[in-house]
Design a protein around this motif. Sequence first.
Motif, PDB file in Angstrom:
ATOM      1  N   VAL A 184      53.802 -54.496  44.049  1.00 10.67           N
ATOM      2  CA  VAL A 184      52.952 -54.191  42.907  1.00 10.67           C
ATOM      3  C   VAL A 184      51.828 -55.221  42.841  1.00 10.67           C
ATOM      4  N   ASP A 185      50.599 -54.748  42.685  1.00 14.85           N
ATOM      5  CA  ASP A 185      49.463 -55.630  42.452  1.00 14.85           C
ATOM      6  C   ASP A 185      49.129 -55.580  40.968  1.00 14.85           C
ATOM      7  N   ILE A 186      49.102 -56.726  40.343  1.00 14.14           N
ATOM      8  CA  ILE A 186      48.807 -56.795  38.914  1.00 14.14           C
ATOM      9  C   ILE A 186      47.505 -57.557  38.727  1.00 14.14           C
ATOM     10  N   MET A 187      46.588 -56.926  38.053  1.00 14.65           N
ATOM     11  CA  MET A 187      45.319 -57.571  37.720  1.00 14.65           C
ATOM     12  C   MET A 187      45.432 -58.098  36.294  1.00 14.65           C
ATOM     13  N   PRO A 188      45.362 -59.404  36.129  1.00 15.28           N
ATOM     14  CA  PRO A 188      45.506 -59.944  34.770  1.00 15.28           C
ATOM     15  C   PRO A 188      44.369 -59.493  33.861  1.00 15.28           C
ATOM     16  N   GLY A 189      44.739 -59.205  32.641  1.00 15.01           N
ATOM     17  CA  GLY A 189      43.748 -58.840  31.635  1.00 15.01           C
ATOM     18  C   GLY A 189      43.426 -60.055  30.780  1.00 15.01           C
TER      19      GLY A 189
END
Length: 179
Positions: free
Chosen positions: A7-12
């Motif tokens: 999973v790639d998570i882009m921080p908000g």
Amino acid sequence: MAAPIEVDIMPGKLAPIDCLMRGALQSVSATALFAALACDIADRELKTARKFLPDWPEDAFAVRELPAEQGPGNALLLDAQFEHVTEIVTGFGKLGVSAESLAKTAAHRMAGFLATDAFAGPYLADQLLLPFALAGGGSFTTVKLSQHSLTAADIIERFTGRRTTFEVRQGESNLVTVS
């Protein structure tokens, strides 16, 4: 063997929020979990919980047996889902504590939460403090202030400089503000 999941998570960007209203009650459930124990333990937990949560519908109560190798053990999960938050109260079985005592304690905690308009119960409140501090502040209401919340607030202030204030109110939920 199961394939790995990647999973790639882009921080908000975090931003302060105010969680003062939990919204309307959407659903409730009570699940008695048990493994490698007699089924009547779970049945007794639910029977006791029903006494203290009389407004809950009959179909909200369920027993779930887990594989024996996951036990021995038992737990009672009480779940109240609102529009903006879900409160979960859990009672864990232990030697010397009857199913009835476990269920009574858990059901009293849930009934106490439901009797207020608080956004968070006491066990969620201390967990919200760090995310609120990292987001730059915000506020929420809670049922009562726990020693865990007071300790967490002190430690968070020492590390982040974010101050938490607790406004204890009479007869209603308490206001917690992180600034």
